[in-house]
Write a protein that holds these residues in place. Sequence first.
Motif, mmCIF file in Angstrom:
data_model
loop_
_atom_site.group_PDB
_atom_site.id
_atom_site.type_symbol
_atom_site.label_atom_id
_atom_site.label_comp_id
_atom_site.label_asym_id
_atom_site.label_seq_id
_atom_site.Cartn_x
_atom_site.Cartn_y
_atom_site.Cartn_z
ATOM 1 N N ASP A 31 0.837 -1.207 0.000
ATOM 2 C CA ASP A 31 0.000 0.000 0.000
ATOM 3 C C ASP A 31 0.870 1.254 0.000
ATOM 4 O OD1 ASP A 31 -2.673 -0.739 -0.200
ATOM 5 O OD2 ASP A 31 -2.796 -1.276 1.914
ATOM 6 N N GLN A 32 1.912 1.249 0.826
ATOM 7 C CA GLN A 32 2.830 2.391 0.858
ATOM 8 C C GLN A 32 3.505 2.576 -0.495
ATOM 9 O OE1 GLN A 32 5.570 1.937 4.135
ATOM 10 N NE2 GLN A 32 3.947 1.528 5.613
ATOM 11 N N LYS A 33 3.977 1.473 -1.060
ATOM 12 C CA LYS A 33 4.615 1.546 -2.377
ATOM 13 C C LYS A 33 3.644 2.077 -3.418
ATOM 14 C CE LYS A 33 6.746 -1.361 -5.940
ATOM 15 N NZ LYS A 33 7.195 -2.728 -6.307
ATOM 16 N N LEU A 34 2.402 1.623 -3.351
ATOM 17 C CA LEU A 34 1.403 2.047 -4.328
ATOM 18 C C LEU A 34 1.131 3.541 -4.233
ATOM 19 C CD1 LEU A 34 -0.475 1.071 -6.544
ATOM 20 C CD2 LEU A 34 -2.192 0.563 -4.799
ATOM 21 N N ARG A 35 1.088 4.082 -3.017
ATOM 22 C CA ARG A 35 0.859 5.519 -2.860
ATOM 23 C C ARG A 35 2.004 6.318 -3.479
ATOM 24 N NH1 ARG A 35 -1.262 3.844 2.207
ATOM 25 N NH2 ARG A 35 0.753 4.165 3.230
ATOM 26 N N ILE A 36 3.233 5.858 -3.241
ATOM 27 C CA ILE A 36 4.394 6.558 -3.803
ATOM 28 C C ILE A 36 4.383 6.468 -5.331
ATOM 29 C CG2 ILE A 36 6.913 6.564 -3.927
ATOM 30 C CD1 ILE A 36 6.919 5.543 -1.025
ATOM 31 N N LEU A 37 4.093 5.277 -5.835
ATOM 32 C CA LEU A 37 4.072 5.096 -7.284
ATOM 33 C C LEU A 37 2.988 5.938 -7.942
ATOM 34 C CD1 LEU A 37 4.612 1.239 -7.607
ATOM 35 C CD2 LEU A 37 6.176 3.021 -8.387
ATOM 36 N N ARG A 38 1.833 6.005 -7.335
ATOM 37 C CA ARG A 38 0.754 6.800 -7.911
ATOM 38 C C ARG A 38 1.105 8.279 -7.971
ATOM 39 N NH1 ARG A 38 -4.329 3.756 -4.917
ATOM 40 N NH2 ARG A 38 -4.750 2.217 -6.587
ATOM 41 N N ALA A 39 1.725 8.765 -6.895
ATOM 42 C CA ALA A 39 2.137 10.163 -6.897
ATOM 43 C C ALA A 39 3.182 10.426 -7.972
ATOM 44 C CB ALA A 39 2.674 10.547 -5.516
ATOM 45 N N THR A 94 16.927 6.392 -14.446
ATOM 46 C CA THR A 94 16.722 6.490 -13.018
ATOM 47 C C THR A 94 15.725 5.421 -12.601
ATOM 48 O OG1 THR A 94 16.136 7.999 -11.202
ATOM 49 C CG2 THR A 94 14.833 8.147 -13.219
ATOM 50 N N SER A 95 15.340 5.392 -11.352
ATOM 51 C CA SER A 95 14.375 4.386 -10.895
ATOM 52 C C SER A 95 13.454 4.995 -9.849
ATOM 53 C CB SER A 95 15.082 3.151 -10.319
ATOM 54 O OG SER A 95 15.822 3.507 -9.154
ATOM 55 N N THR A 96 12.245 4.478 -9.808
ATOM 56 C CA THR A 96 11.247 4.863 -8.811
ATOM 57 C C THR A 96 10.720 3.595 -8.165
ATOM 58 O OG1 THR A 96 10.574 6.826 -10.074
ATOM 59 C CG2 THR A 96 9.033 6.009 -8.420
ATOM 60 N N MET A 97 11.011 3.399 -6.889
ATOM 61 C CA MET A 97 10.573 2.203 -6.164
ATOM 62 C C MET A 97 10.953 0.934 -6.912
ATOM 63 S SD MET A 97 9.339 3.437 -3.407
ATOM 64 C CE MET A 97 8.589 1.991 -2.674
ATOM 65 N N GLY A 98 12.168 0.903 -7.441
ATOM 66 C CA GLY A 98 12.659 -0.268 -8.145
ATOM 67 C C GLY A 98 12.274 -0.345 -9.609
ATOM 68 N N VAL A 99 11.516 0.629 -10.104
ATOM 69 C CA VAL A 99 11.119 0.641 -11.511
ATOM 70 C C VAL A 99 12.116 1.492 -12.294
ATOM 71 C CG1 VAL A 99 9.287 1.165 -13.149
ATOM 72 C CG2 VAL A 99 8.709 0.453 -10.824
ATOM 73 N N ARG A 100 12.854 0.876 -13.205
ATOM 74 C CA ARG A 100 13.845 1.602 -13.995
ATOM 75 C C ARG A 100 13.151 2.258 -15.180
ATOM 76 N NH1 ARG A 100 17.902 0.387 -18.053
ATOM 77 N NH2 ARG A 100 19.831 1.537 -17.635
ATOM 78 N N ALA A 148 6.539 7.480 -17.963
ATOM 79 C CA ALA A 148 5.170 7.414 -17.453
ATOM 80 C C ALA A 148 4.578 6.025 -17.657
ATOM 81 C CB ALA A 148 4.306 8.470 -18.136
ATOM 82 N N ARG A 149 4.865 5.405 -18.798
ATOM 83 C CA ARG A 149 4.316 4.074 -19.059
ATOM 84 C C ARG A 149 4.927 3.023 -18.139
ATOM 85 N NH1 ARG A 149 2.812 2.839 -25.336
ATOM 86 N NH2 ARG A 149 1.335 4.544 -25.600
ATOM 87 N N ALA A 150 6.217 3.117 -17.896
ATOM 88 C CA ALA A 150 6.875 2.132 -17.036
ATOM 89 C C ALA A 150 6.326 2.196 -15.612
ATOM 90 C CB ALA A 150 8.386 2.350 -17.041
ATOM 91 N N VAL A 151 6.225 3.407 -15.067
ATOM 92 C CA VAL A 151 5.706 3.554 -13.709
ATOM 93 C C VAL A 151 4.215 3.221 -13.678
ATOM 94 C CG1 VAL A 151 5.331 5.179 -11.812
ATOM 95 C CG2 VAL A 151 7.481 5.217 -13.075
ATOM 96 N N THR A 158 1.233 -3.496 -8.953
ATOM 97 C CA THR A 158 1.209 -3.418 -7.490
ATOM 98 C C THR A 158 -0.223 -3.387 -6.970
ATOM 99 O OG1 THR A 158 3.313 -2.211 -7.513
ATOM 100 C CG2 THR A 158 2.030 -2.112 -5.491
ATOM 101 N N GLY A 159 -1.108 -2.688 -7.669
ATOM 102 C CA GLY A 159 -2.509 -2.657 -7.271
ATOM 103 C C GLY A 159 -3.134 -4.045 -7.288
ATOM 104 N N ARG A 160 -2.795 -4.835 -8.309
ATOM 105 C CA ARG A 160 -3.319 -6.201 -8.373
ATOM 106 C C ARG A 160 -2.807 -7.044 -7.206
ATOM 107 N NH1 ARG A 160 -2.624 -5.497 -14.108
ATOM 108 N NH2 ARG A 160 -0.513 -6.353 -13.971
#
Length: 208
Positions: A31-39, A94-100, A148-151, A158-160
Amino acid sequence: MAQLRVPPGRAGRMKLRRSLGAARRGADLLDQKLRILRARHQELSEAERVAREHWHRRLGEAESWLRRGLLLGGEEALDALARTRPAELEVSWTSTMGVRHPGRATCTVPGRQPGEPAPPNTALVHAESAYADAVRAAAEYAAARAAARAVGAEVLSTGRRVRALRRHWVPRLEAALARADAALEQSEHEDAVRRRWAATPQRPPPAP
């Protein structure tokens, strides 16, 4: 969904409690990861929109100058400028929460080399410069779109996973733990009854 394999007795109940705790903690972390990713996805989507509009503006300006140049010099004016000057693209990652994903794209468009013919009119000079700007803007837009597509894809994934934990796995573990608690309580109650029965003095049968 994987089949639950629970050892009998207290060992099974302990295993279920550990699994349930791990599932709940995992869901909280996701849930925490999802909030960060959505932002972050919202930021990247806005950057993509801005980059797309910038590219369209630059391309429109270049096409406008090209039309003017063709009106002034005709299509043969382009034939006189036919040459190959490939652009060079450099992408930083770069990467966001492990997403390159791409962080920035820098595109270098080589200038006219010595001895190359200059455009036959001023409009085509402007068109040449405007198309170089459009190429650079296109590279920036491509990087923004890819990011944008990768994140965005990771947001969906993550939502699933969160829904699978919250709606399926955690309730299954809770139900299994409730059954294990009930079974263990019943077993302990039966053991207590048997112990009381065994400790009760047995009366001898009445004499005939």
